[in-house]
Design a protein around this motif. Structure first.
Motif, mmCIF file in Angstrom:
data_model
loop_
_atom_site.group_PDB
_atom_site.id
_atom_site.type_symbol
_atom_site.label_atom_id
_atom_site.label_comp_id
_atom_site.label_asym_id
_atom_site.label_seq_id
_atom_site.Cartn_x
_atom_site.Cartn_y
_atom_site.Cartn_z
ATOM 1 N N HIS A 90 43.967 33.767 40.157
ATOM 2 C CA HIS A 90 42.892 34.287 40.793
ATOM 3 C C HIS A 90 43.132 35.880 40.807
ATOM 4 O O HIS A 90 42.529 36.245 41.412
ATOM 5 C CB HIS A 90 43.249 33.030 42.423
ATOM 6 C CG HIS A 90 42.727 34.044 43.337
ATOM 7 N ND1 HIS A 90 41.216 33.291 43.964
ATOM 8 C CD2 HIS A 90 43.123 34.419 44.078
ATOM 9 C CE1 HIS A 90 41.545 33.941 44.989
ATOM 10 N NE2 HIS A 90 41.926 35.162 45.484
ATOM 11 N N GLU A 91 44.846 36.108 41.412
ATOM 12 C CA GLU A 91 44.470 37.356 41.226
ATOM 13 C C GLU A 91 43.830 38.614 40.550
ATOM 14 O O GLU A 91 43.600 39.566 40.450
ATOM 15 C CB GLU A 91 46.034 37.591 42.100
ATOM 16 C CG GLU A 91 46.355 37.254 43.010
ATOM 17 C CD GLU A 91 46.201 37.606 43.583
ATOM 18 O OE1 GLU A 91 45.437 38.947 44.062
ATOM 19 O OE2 GLU A 91 46.586 36.518 45.508
ATOM 20 N N HIS B 19 40.801 39.195 40.283
ATOM 21 C CA HIS B 19 40.248 39.834 41.439
ATOM 22 C C HIS B 19 39.953 41.182 40.456
ATOM 23 O O HIS B 19 39.232 42.271 40.613
ATOM 24 C CB HIS B 19 41.202 39.845 42.170
ATOM 25 C CG HIS B 19 40.986 38.915 43.566
ATOM 26 N ND1 HIS B 19 39.137 39.213 44.095
ATOM 27 C CD2 HIS B 19 41.427 38.536 44.437
ATOM 28 C CE1 HIS B 19 39.729 38.248 45.372
ATOM 29 N NE2 HIS B 19 41.207 38.031 45.417
ATOM 30 N N GLU C 234 36.367 36.285 46.669
ATOM 31 C CA GLU C 234 36.651 34.712 46.737
ATOM 32 C C GLU C 234 36.826 34.030 45.624
ATOM 33 O O GLU C 234 37.527 33.149 44.638
ATOM 34 C CB GLU C 234 37.541 34.633 47.922
ATOM 35 C CG GLU C 234 38.133 35.580 48.616
ATOM 36 C CD GLU C 234 39.837 36.802 48.253
ATOM 37 O OE1 GLU C 234 40.175 35.342 46.967
ATOM 38 O OE2 GLU C 234 39.782 37.643 48.404
ATOM 39 N N HIS D 240 38.588 35.061 53.250
ATOM 40 C CA HIS D 240 38.601 34.455 52.383
ATOM 41 C C HIS D 240 37.630 33.045 52.861
ATOM 42 O O HIS D 240 37.954 32.195 54.225
ATOM 43 C CB HIS D 240 40.008 33.453 51.918
ATOM 44 C CG HIS D 240 40.917 34.424 51.297
ATOM 45 N ND1 HIS D 240 41.603 35.797 52.523
ATOM 46 C CD2 HIS D 240 41.343 34.315 50.249
ATOM 47 C CE1 HIS D 240 42.454 36.338 51.593
ATOM 48 N NE2 HIS D 240 42.222 35.507 49.951
HETATM 49 ZN ZN LIG Z 1 41.872 36.482 46.915
#
Ligand SMILES: [Zn+2]
Length: 406
Positions: A269-270, A273, A348, A392
């Motif tokens: 997930h990171e 980004h 997100e 988020h």
């Molecule tokens: Zn995030």
């Protein structure tokens, strides 16, 4: 109407707004939980969460009332002007005295309510690991850092005002932005003031994290474990470093809560980004916000008459800073939040979708549920609060988004 009355009205509106927010938050603790997150808490844990939230919100509410009362007293009775008269004519000494006084007063109020929050409520529900000693040393470190930062900013602004004259807005915005970048690079250094870091031992978790990053064209510089458990049982993880080389930081608490694949899912997930350049885009939004604040500061500094309404005889840079940061900034950031937080929630979802594309969708869902449980998150926040404050999306919406995207 003079500027003092305007300030009192603005601060009161802000106060009412904050109280309404807290009441909306309180009402959300009684709403029923969405279907797809019902398994996060069992009924006993959920009841405990409701009590925990209500206690925390009440404490925050009292804190807001106290800060409001203190600020009103300081403004109504021209306390800042009295202090500056006591200090004498020197601009810099006046700024130091006023900022130190303000940081101290707000710091004491924050400490009282922060103490109840951390040492009483968090302890009662079993999250708090902070000792009294750590709590108070943290506060003192924060006070010193806060004072250095606010005084540094005032000096910088006054210097740019004198040096750059008509170009002050552009110059100061540039300076602040460079400072923000500097803070970004120094954050790992600051983090070391508050925490200890140890390298992650060789093993399958390390290999999996390195494989994920390498496959996507990133290099891992270091993977470190932070002693988050020294303060709280709450779990977290993050990247640091701009560009293609990353440091990975895991809270030791997250390693207790999540399985290896779930930790890798959080990093997928990171990584999303990073891939979609979310961080740079957020910085661009931040720069715009900085520019607005600088315009306001410039307006206040250029109109010396404003501070006369607050009992000052001449200009006062320290007080200008207090007006900008305590009165104007909350308005600017609340209005900007409506837009920036909305974009952030989109980011997100995109990052979650990236993790799913990497094959970690299911692990991300189970990981997020465990983190929510460990952090005692609100499963059903009020939609108004989400729109205003949530960077988020709420858990149930994130899960729905991950499940629906093919
Ligand atoms: Zn995030």
């Amino acid at each position: 109407m003079n500027y003092k009355t305007i300030t009192l009205v603005l601060v009161t509106i802000l106060f009412i707004y904050n109280v309404i927010i807290k009441f909306l938050m309180k009402s959300s603790t009684k709403r029923s939980v969405p279907e797809n997150v019902r398994d996060v808490y069992d009924s006993e844990a959920y009841e405990k969460w409701q009590n925990y939230s209500a206690e925390k919100i009440n404490n925050q509410l009292y804190g807001i009332i106290a800060q409001y009362a203190v600020f009103m007293i300081l403004i109504v009775f021209d306390v800042f002007a009295l202090i500056s008269r006591y200090v004498g004519e020197n601009d810099i000494l006046q700024a130091i005295a006023i900022l130190a006084f303000y940081e101290l007063v707000t710091g004491i109020v924050d400490t009282i309510f922060g103490y109840t929050d951390t040492m009483k409520i968090e302890t009662k529900y079993g999250f708090n690991k902070t000792t009294k000693k750590t709590f108070f040393t943290d506060r003192i470190k924060e006070f010193i850092l806060g004072f250095i930062i606010s005084f540094g900013l005032v000096c910088l602004f006054v210097a740019s005002y004198i040096i750059f004259k008509n170009w002050v807005l552009l110059a100061f915005t540039g300076i602040i932005f460079l400072l923000i970048l500097l803070v970004y690079f120094l954050t790992p250094v600051f983090a070391k003031i508050f925490n200890k870091f140890t390298p992650l031992v060789e093993g399958s978790l390390r290999t999996k994290l390195e494989n994920l990053l390498n496959k996507n064209g990133y290099k891992v510089k270091e993977i470190k474990v932070m002693d988050g458990s020294r303060r709280s049982t709450k779990a977290n993880a993050y990247f640091s470093g701009l560009g293609k080389t990353k440091d990975i930081v895991l809270y030791d608490t997250i390693m207790d809560v999540l399985t290896e694949d779930e930790i890798v899912a959080v990093f997928a997930h990171e990584l999303g980004h990073g891939k979609y350049k979310h961080i740079i885009k957020s910085y661009a939004m931040g720069l715009f916000q900085v520019f607005l604040i600088v315009v306001l500061s410039w307006y206040l500094v250029s109109n010396f008459g404003i501070v006369r309404d607050f009992g000052f005889r001449g200009r006062n840079y320290g007080f200008m800073f207090i007006l900008v940061f305590s009165v104007a900034l909350p308005y600017i950031s609340s209005l900007m939040s409506l837009i920036t937080k909305r974009i952030s929630r989109k980011f997100e979802n995109k990052a979650d979708e990236f993790a799913k594309k990497e094959g970690y969708g299911e692990y991300l869902i189970s990981g997020l549920k465990k983190i929510s449980r460990a952090n005692y998150s609100n499963l059903n926040p009020h939609p108004v609060i989400v729109a205003l404050e949530y960077s988020h999306p709420p858990l149930s919406q994130r899960i729905a988004n991950i499940e629906e995207k093919k």
